[in-house]
Design a protein around this motif. Structure first.
Motif, PDB file in Angstrom:
ATOM      1  N   HIS A   1       0.812  -1.222   0.000  1.00 33.08           N
ATOM      2  CA  HIS A   1       0.000   0.000   0.000  1.00 33.08           C
ATOM      3  C   HIS A   1       0.846   1.274   0.000  1.00 33.08           C
ATOM      4  O   HIS A   1       0.315   2.374  -0.013  1.00 33.08           O
ATOM      5  CB  HIS A   1      -0.914   0.038   1.243  1.00 33.08           C
ATOM      6  N   PHE A   2       2.132   1.110   0.048  1.00 33.88           N
ATOM      7  CA  PHE A   2       2.989   2.293   0.144  1.00 33.88           C
ATOM      8  C   PHE A   2       3.015   3.056  -1.169  1.00 33.88           C
ATOM      9  O   PHE A   2       2.890   2.482  -2.254  1.00 33.88           O
ATOM     10  CB  PHE A   2       4.444   1.908   0.501  1.00 33.88           C
ATOM     11  N   GLY A   3       3.231   4.343  -1.034  1.00 31.20           N
ATOM     12  CA  GLY A   3       3.405   5.173  -2.224  1.00 31.20           C
ATOM     13  C   GLY A   3       4.850   5.602  -2.358  1.00 31.20           C
ATOM     14  O   GLY A   3       5.762   4.925  -1.877  1.00 31.20           O
ATOM     15  N   THR A   4       5.044   6.733  -3.026  1.00 30.74           N
ATOM     16  CA  THR A   4       6.391   7.263  -3.201  1.00 30.74           C
ATOM     17  C   THR A   4       6.393   8.737  -2.810  1.00 30.74           C
ATOM     18  O   THR A   4       5.361   9.406  -2.949  1.00 30.74           O
ATOM     19  CB  THR A   4       6.854   7.043  -4.671  1.00 30.74           C
ATOM     20  N   ASN A   5       7.507   9.228  -2.295  1.00 31.62           N
ATOM     21  CA  ASN A   5       7.568  10.631  -1.871  1.00 31.62           C
ATOM     22  C   ASN A   5       7.401  11.605  -3.035  1.00 31.62           C
ATOM     23  O   ASN A   5       7.855  11.327  -4.152  1.00 31.62           O
ATOM     24  CB  ASN A   5       8.920  10.924  -1.220  1.00 31.62           C
ATOM     25  N   VAL A   6       6.810  12.728  -2.703  1.00 28.20           N
ATOM     26  CA  VAL A   6       6.755  13.849  -3.658  1.00 28.20           C
ATOM     27  C   VAL A   6       7.852  14.852  -3.298  1.00 28.20           C
ATOM     28  O   VAL A   6       8.632  15.284  -4.153  1.00 28.20           O
ATOM     29  CB  VAL A   6       5.363  14.525  -3.613  1.00 28.20           C
ATOM     30  N   HIS A   7       7.920  15.193  -2.009  1.00 33.10           N
ATOM     31  CA  HIS A   7       8.870  16.211  -1.566  1.00 33.10           C
ATOM     32  C   HIS A   7      10.312  15.803  -1.887  1.00 33.10           C
ATOM     33  O   HIS A   7      10.653  14.619  -1.902  1.00 33.10           O
ATOM     34  CB  HIS A   7       8.705  16.477  -0.064  1.00 33.10           C
ATOM     35  N   HIS A   8      11.108  16.796  -2.214  1.00 34.33           N
ATOM     36  CA  HIS A   8      12.534  16.628  -2.514  1.00 34.33           C
ATOM     37  C   HIS A   8      12.831  15.814  -3.773  1.00 34.33           C
ATOM     38  O   HIS A   8      13.982  15.490  -4.027  1.00 34.33           O
ATOM     39  CB  HIS A   8      13.299  16.046  -1.307  1.00 34.33           C
ATOM     40  N   LYS A   9      11.807  15.493  -4.547  1.00 34.98           N
ATOM     41  CA  LYS A   9      12.051  14.776  -5.806  1.00 34.98           C
ATOM     42  C   LYS A   9      12.253  15.782  -6.943  1.00 34.98           C
ATOM     43  O   LYS A   9      12.120  16.988  -6.749  1.00 34.98           O
ATOM     44  CB  LYS A   9      10.846  13.883  -6.127  1.00 34.98           C
ATOM     45  N   THR A  10      12.510  15.267  -8.138  1.00 39.91           N
ATOM     46  CA  THR A  10      12.719  16.135  -9.307  1.00 39.91           C
ATOM     47  C   THR A  10      11.458  16.177 -10.164  1.00 39.91           C
ATOM     48  O   THR A  10      10.941  15.130 -10.577  1.00 39.91           O
ATOM     49  CB  THR A  10      13.916  15.625 -10.135  1.00 39.91           C
ATOM     50  N   LEU A  11      10.981  17.409 -10.377  1.00 33.53           N
ATOM     51  CA  LEU A  11       9.764  17.615 -11.174  1.00 33.53           C
ATOM     52  C   LEU A  11      10.164  18.251 -12.504  1.00 33.53           C
ATOM     53  O   LEU A  11      10.788  19.319 -12.524  1.00 33.53           O
ATOM     54  CB  LEU A  11       8.824  18.554 -10.418  1.00 33.53           C
ATOM     55  N   GLY A  12       9.802  17.612 -13.599  1.00 34.61           N
ATOM     56  CA  GLY A  12      10.090  18.166 -14.928  1.00 34.61           C
ATOM     57  C   GLY A  12       8.820  18.748 -15.516  1.00 34.61           C
ATOM     58  O   GLY A  12       7.816  18.042 -15.641  1.00 34.61           O
ATOM     59  N   ILE A  13       8.870  20.026 -15.877  1.00 38.02           N
ATOM     60  CA  ILE A  13       7.688  20.693 -16.423  1.00 38.02           C
ATOM     61  C   ILE A  13       7.908  20.919 -17.922  1.00 38.02           C
ATOM     62  O   ILE A  13       8.875  21.569 -18.312  1.00 38.02           O
ATOM     63  CB  ILE A  13       7.444  22.035 -15.701  1.00 38.02           C
ATOM     64  N   VAL A  14       7.016  20.375 -18.728  1.00 40.61           N
ATOM     65  CA  VAL A  14       7.115  20.576 -20.176  1.00 40.61           C
ATOM     66  C   VAL A  14       6.096  21.638 -20.558  1.00 40.61           C
ATOM     67  O   VAL A  14       4.887  21.406 -20.495  1.00 40.61           O
ATOM     68  CB  VAL A  14       6.837  19.253 -20.931  1.00 40.61           C
ATOM     69  N   GLY A  15       6.587  22.837 -20.900  1.00 45.09           N
ATOM     70  CA  GLY A  15       5.711  23.974 -21.200  1.00 45.09           C
ATOM     71  C   GLY A  15       5.735  24.943 -20.037  1.00 45.09           C
ATOM     72  O   GLY A  15       4.921  24.827 -19.125  1.00 45.09           O
ATOM     73  N   MET A  16       6.693  25.882 -20.059  1.00 44.97           N
ATOM     74  CA  MET A  16       6.845  26.767 -18.894  1.00 44.97           C
ATOM     75  C   MET A  16       6.161  28.112 -19.159  1.00 44.97           C
ATOM     76  O   MET A  16       6.800  29.151 -19.207  1.00 44.97           O
ATOM     77  CB  MET A  16       8.336  26.929 -18.593  1.00 44.97           C
TER      78      MET A  16
END
Ligand code: GLV
Length: 327
Positions: free
Chosen positions: A139-154
């Motif tokens: 049931h575990f998920g994965t962290n959001v905080h401190h991860k790398t977010l790639g935005i396509v279309g800034m």
């Protein structure tokens, strides 16, 4: 005699009532623009169209000799054939700005919901499956905080997503855009990448680019293969920026971990779509800007654009300035 206007799903009721006081308004909830005799009849005399995502092509424009403006109740305008409208000096307007934070909220909501499996866990509890006190790794998920977010279309929305991610979640921001955005690099410490590098390095890939001939099918088999196997893909742009069949395969083959999707190649999404059978997808019905507050503001702005154009003034949100200059 009042000018004729066609209003099309969605224009918020108070705005529609106000327009009815000023124009001869015909409201349509759903239109088959090729066949609906009532619509085609009104089209002949109508000077303005206001609504959400009415598909407008050459054939429709040929039947609208008096049309001066199409006022979209949306920021996107991929439903309009702008070149054909330009040839006929018909203005096109949209509703930028006011929906920026609202759309960024849902995109970020999809990031969290997908990473932490919120809808799946909600079903688990509501279905009475929560029987023992301890839940396990399944049931575990994965962290959001401190991860790398790639935005396509800034663009504006990309900036608002980066703001949430950088200041709220201490995320590392990468972006890909047609041009460099020094303000985003400074404010969010965002790193510019070409698309391939962004896909390879990101834990979350958020697609928020407008749909244009250049971005249609931007993310397909090759792009999913470049992403990390643990990557979570979020689409808040338009369904057609992604090759949906390739997305389905990537999810089924474990090439990416999960997807949060507000938009689809064909909307409404087919109830038989494999995307609805998967545990690792979170889906919403194109609700990026759909809050009571923002929908009302969008209808108000779209009505203002329409009224300005029909009064011979320049509407504030022309998507193509050329049409105004030629008028
Ligand atoms: C929503 O998708 C919009 O374009 O406003």
């Amino acid at each position: 005699m009042n000018k004729k206007v066609i209003a099309y799903n969605r224009v918020e009721t108070p705005v529609l009532e106000d327009l009815k006081k000023k124009y001869d308004v015909h409201f349509f909830k759903n239109i088959d623009t090729k066949k609906d005799p009532e619509f085609l009849d009104h089209l002949k005399e109508t000077e303005g169209i206001i609504g959400l995502e009415l598909p407008v092509d050459q054939e429709l424009l040929d039947q609208a000799p008096n049309l001066k403006i199409i006022s979209n109740v949306s920021v996107g305008y991929n439903n309009l054939d702008i070149n054909e409208m330009k040839k006929r000096n018909i203005m096109a307007t949209n509703t930028p700005g006011i929906l920026t934070d609202t759309v960024a909220d849902i995109v970020f909501g999809l990031v969290i919901a997908t990473a932490r499996r919120i809808p799946e866990m909600d079903n688990y509890v509501k279905n009475g499956q929560w029987q023992s006190e301890a839940i396990g790794p399944e049931h575990f998920g994965t962290n959001v905080h401190h991860k790398t977010l790639g935005i396509v279309g800034m663009g504006r929305i990309g900036h608002a997503i980066a703001q949430r991610a950088h200041f709220g979640f201490d995320m590392n921001i990468l972006y890909h855009s047609r041009s460099r955005k020094p303000d985003a690099e400074e404010r969010f410490n965002a790193g510019y990448r070409d698309l391939d590098a962004l896909l390879q390095e990101s834990d979350f890939v958020c697609l928020i680019t407008p749909l244009t001939p250049q971005t249609e099918g931007l993310i397909g088999k090759r792009e999913f293969e470049l992403m990390k196997k643990s990557a979570i893909f979020i689409n808040g742009s338009r369904g057609k920026t992604v090759v949906e069949e390739d997305l389905i395969n990537a999810l089924q083959n474990g090439e990416i971990a999960a997807a949060g999707l507000d938009v689809f190649e064909k909307e409404p999404l087919d109830p038989d779509s494999p995307l609805l059978k998967m545990k690792n997808t979170v889906t919403t019905p194109h609700i990026g800007s759909s809050t009571h507050e923002t929908e009302l503001k969008m209808s108000e702005l779209a009505a203002h654009n329409l009224e300005e154009a029909l009064s011979g003034r320049k509407p504030p949100n022309l998507v193509d300035e050329i049409v105004w200059k030629e008028n």
